[in-house]
Design a protein around this motif. Structure first.
Motif, PDB file in Angstrom:
ATOM      1  N   GLU A   1      11.499   1.773   0.103  1.00 22.93           N
ATOM      2  CA  GLU A   1      10.270   2.134  -0.592  1.00 22.93           C
ATOM      3  C   GLU A   1       9.443   3.132   0.218  1.00 22.93           C
ATOM      4  O   GLU A   1       8.898   4.098  -0.326  1.00 22.93           O
ATOM      5  N   LEU A   2       9.341   2.911   1.532  1.00 24.61           N
ATOM      6  CA  LEU A   2       8.605   3.845   2.386  1.00 24.61           C
ATOM      7  C   LEU A   2       9.271   5.221   2.403  1.00 24.61           C
ATOM      8  O   LEU A   2       8.591   6.252   2.414  1.00 24.61           O
ATOM      9  N   GLN A   3      10.583   5.244   2.394  1.00 22.07           N
ATOM     10  CA  GLN A   3      11.296   6.521   2.375  1.00 22.07           C
ATOM     11  C   GLN A   3      11.009   7.303   1.099  1.00 22.07           C
ATOM     12  O   GLN A   3      10.768   8.511   1.133  1.00 22.07           O
ATOM     13  N   HIS A   4      11.020   6.601  -0.036  1.00 18.01           N
ATOM     14  CA  HIS A   4      10.718   7.259  -1.309  1.00 18.01           C
ATOM     15  C   HIS A   4       9.283   7.768  -1.346  1.00 18.01           C
ATOM     16  O   HIS A   4       9.006   8.869  -1.845  1.00 18.01           O
ATOM     17  N   ASN A  33      15.900   0.663 -12.119  1.00 15.36           N
ATOM     18  CA  ASN A  33      14.623   0.815 -11.414  1.00 15.36           C
ATOM     19  C   ASN A  33      13.418   0.643 -12.334  1.00 15.36           C
ATOM     20  O   ASN A  33      12.417   1.346 -12.217  1.00 15.36           O
ATOM     21  N   LEU A  34      13.526  -0.309 -13.240  1.00 14.47           N
ATOM     22  CA  LEU A  34      12.451  -0.585 -14.191  1.00 14.47           C
ATOM     23  C   LEU A  34      11.827  -1.939 -13.867  1.00 14.47           C
ATOM     24  O   LEU A  34      12.522  -2.922 -13.648  1.00 14.47           O
ATOM     25  N   TRP A  87       6.696   0.075 -15.136  1.00 10.64           N
ATOM     26  CA  TRP A  87       6.887   1.009 -14.030  1.00 10.64           C
ATOM     27  C   TRP A  87       8.350   1.423 -13.958  1.00 10.64           C
ATOM     28  O   TRP A  87       9.241   0.574 -13.988  1.00 10.64           O
ATOM     29  N   TYR A  88       8.571   2.737 -13.855  1.00 16.77           N
ATOM     30  CA  TYR A  88       9.934   3.270 -13.811  1.00 16.77           C
ATOM     31  C   TYR A  88      10.051   4.216 -12.616  1.00 16.77           C
ATOM     32  O   TYR A  88       9.289   5.173 -12.491  1.00 16.77           O
ATOM     33  N   ASN A  89      10.989   3.904 -11.707  1.00 20.56           N
ATOM     34  CA  ASN A  89      11.182   4.694 -10.500  1.00 20.56           C
ATOM     35  C   ASN A  89       9.896   4.836  -9.692  1.00 20.56           C
ATOM     36  O   ASN A  89       9.588   5.897  -9.138  1.00 20.56           O
ATOM     37  N   GLY A  90       9.092   3.771  -9.639  1.00 22.09           N
ATOM     38  CA  GLY A  90       7.875   3.772  -8.836  1.00 22.09           C
ATOM     39  C   GLY A  90       6.680   4.423  -9.482  1.00 22.09           C
ATOM     40  O   GLY A  90       5.653   4.580  -8.831  1.00 22.09           O
ATOM     41  N   ALA A  91       6.753   4.810 -10.759  1.00 22.09           N
ATOM     42  CA  ALA A  91       5.633   5.446 -11.454  1.00 22.09           C
ATOM     43  C   ALA A  91       5.355   4.707 -12.753  1.00 22.09           C
ATOM     44  O   ALA A  91       6.267   4.211 -13.421  1.00 22.09           O
ATOM     45  N   ALA A  92       4.078   4.617 -13.107  1.00 24.92           N
ATOM     46  CA  ALA A  92       3.696   3.935 -14.342  1.00 24.92           C
ATOM     47  C   ALA A  92       4.000   4.816 -15.545  1.00 24.92           C
ATOM     48  O   ALA A  92       3.781   6.031 -15.521  1.00 24.92           O
TER      49      ALA A  92
END
Length: 284
Positions: A92-95, A225-226, A270-275
């Motif tokens: 998560e930190l890398q992304h 990633n959902l 949330w999908y791929n870390g974005a709402a």
């Protein structure tokens, strides 16, 4: 042989009386009628119950004292869980670092013109000149600086996400729509009291607890990633680690938490870390 069987049967079924008397005056205190068959049966039953209780305690409550492998197994489980947590946090930190780096490059204008041309040529078969690329880059920067939801719109166009069939989490009407500009990364759905909240798709519960702002919250990790999040519930029916099927009840609508003004469900996707806007993918 028949005589022996007959003698054993007579012995088991012969009726006896147990009389309890006072030692001083020989007065009768109690009388019990029994046969040896009943004594054998109840003795066997008592031994079975004692064995079952002993086995249960030895394999559950008393296992940590009697099983020498218990501590080793618990330590291994904790190490595996810690390793999974560390791996997840690292990824998560890398992304996030990569995302922040891309945003900085866009805002500072560090994108090389040649690189922009190569990316444009790879994404479309039609040739584009430098002037068109500059216009596209300028429009992209101005849209980002206005704080619009253009990044979210790009995610919503993902073909894989649109091909998934989602269940509606609740039957009701939307009182407040998706508005990321005002930090409202989901939708508010108002329904009847004690209405069940359902899971939108198959997944695993990754969070199920109470928070001061959102009350009872449950989050479910799905494929691709959902992640779906359900907030302000009166109660939760699933725990962390549970596998949930699509349409299965995971909570009951409520009014818990400080950031609520009435009974409703705050639902986020949330999908791929974005709402993303749930109304683009689910029919309410």
């Amino acid at each position: 042989m028949a005589r022996v069987k007959k003698t054993l049967s007579n012995w088991l079924n012969a009726r006896h009386i147990l009389i309890i008397q006072n030692e001083e005056n020989f007065s009768e205190k109690a009388t019990y009628k029994f046969t040896y068959a009943k004594v054998v049966f109840f003795s066997f039953l008592l031994l079975t119950v004692i064995f079952a209780i002993t086995f249960y305690l030895g394999s559950t409550i008393l296992r940590q004292w009697f099983d020498p492998r218990f501590d080793e197994q618990q330590t291994r489980l904790e190490l595996v869980e810690m390793q999974q947590s560390v791996d997840s946090l690292g990824l998560e930190l890398q992304h996030r670092d990569q995302y922040i780096l891309n945003i900085k490059r866009i805002l500072s204008g560090e994108e090389e013109e040649e690189q922009v041309q190569q990316e444009a040529a790879a994404s479309t078969p039609q040739p584009q000149n430098d002037e068109n690329l500059a216009l596209v880059d300028s429009a992209f920067k101005s849209e980002f600086e206005r704080g619009g939801d253009f990044l979210l719109g790009a995610l919503e166009e993902n073909v894989e996400l649109r091909q998934i069939y989602f269940f509606a989490p609740l039957a009701g009407y939307i009182s407040e729509p998706f508005n990321p500009i005002d930090d409202h990364f989901g939708i508010d759905i108002v329904a009847k009291k004690d209405e069940p909240v359902k899971c939108i798709a198959d997944g695993t519960v990754v969070f199920a607890s109470w928070t001061q702002n959102e009350g009872n919250v449950i989050a479910i990790q799905h494929q691709q990633n959902l992640v779906s999040i359900y907030k302000h519930n009166s109660s939760l029916t699933k725990a962390v680690g549970d596998f949930v099927s699509a349409g299965e009840i995971v909570a009951i609508i409520g009014n818990t938490g400080e950031l609520t003004s009435g009974p409703h469900l705050h639902f986020e996707l949330w999908y791929n870390g974005a709402a993303v806007n749930p109304e683009e993918f689910i029919s309410f």
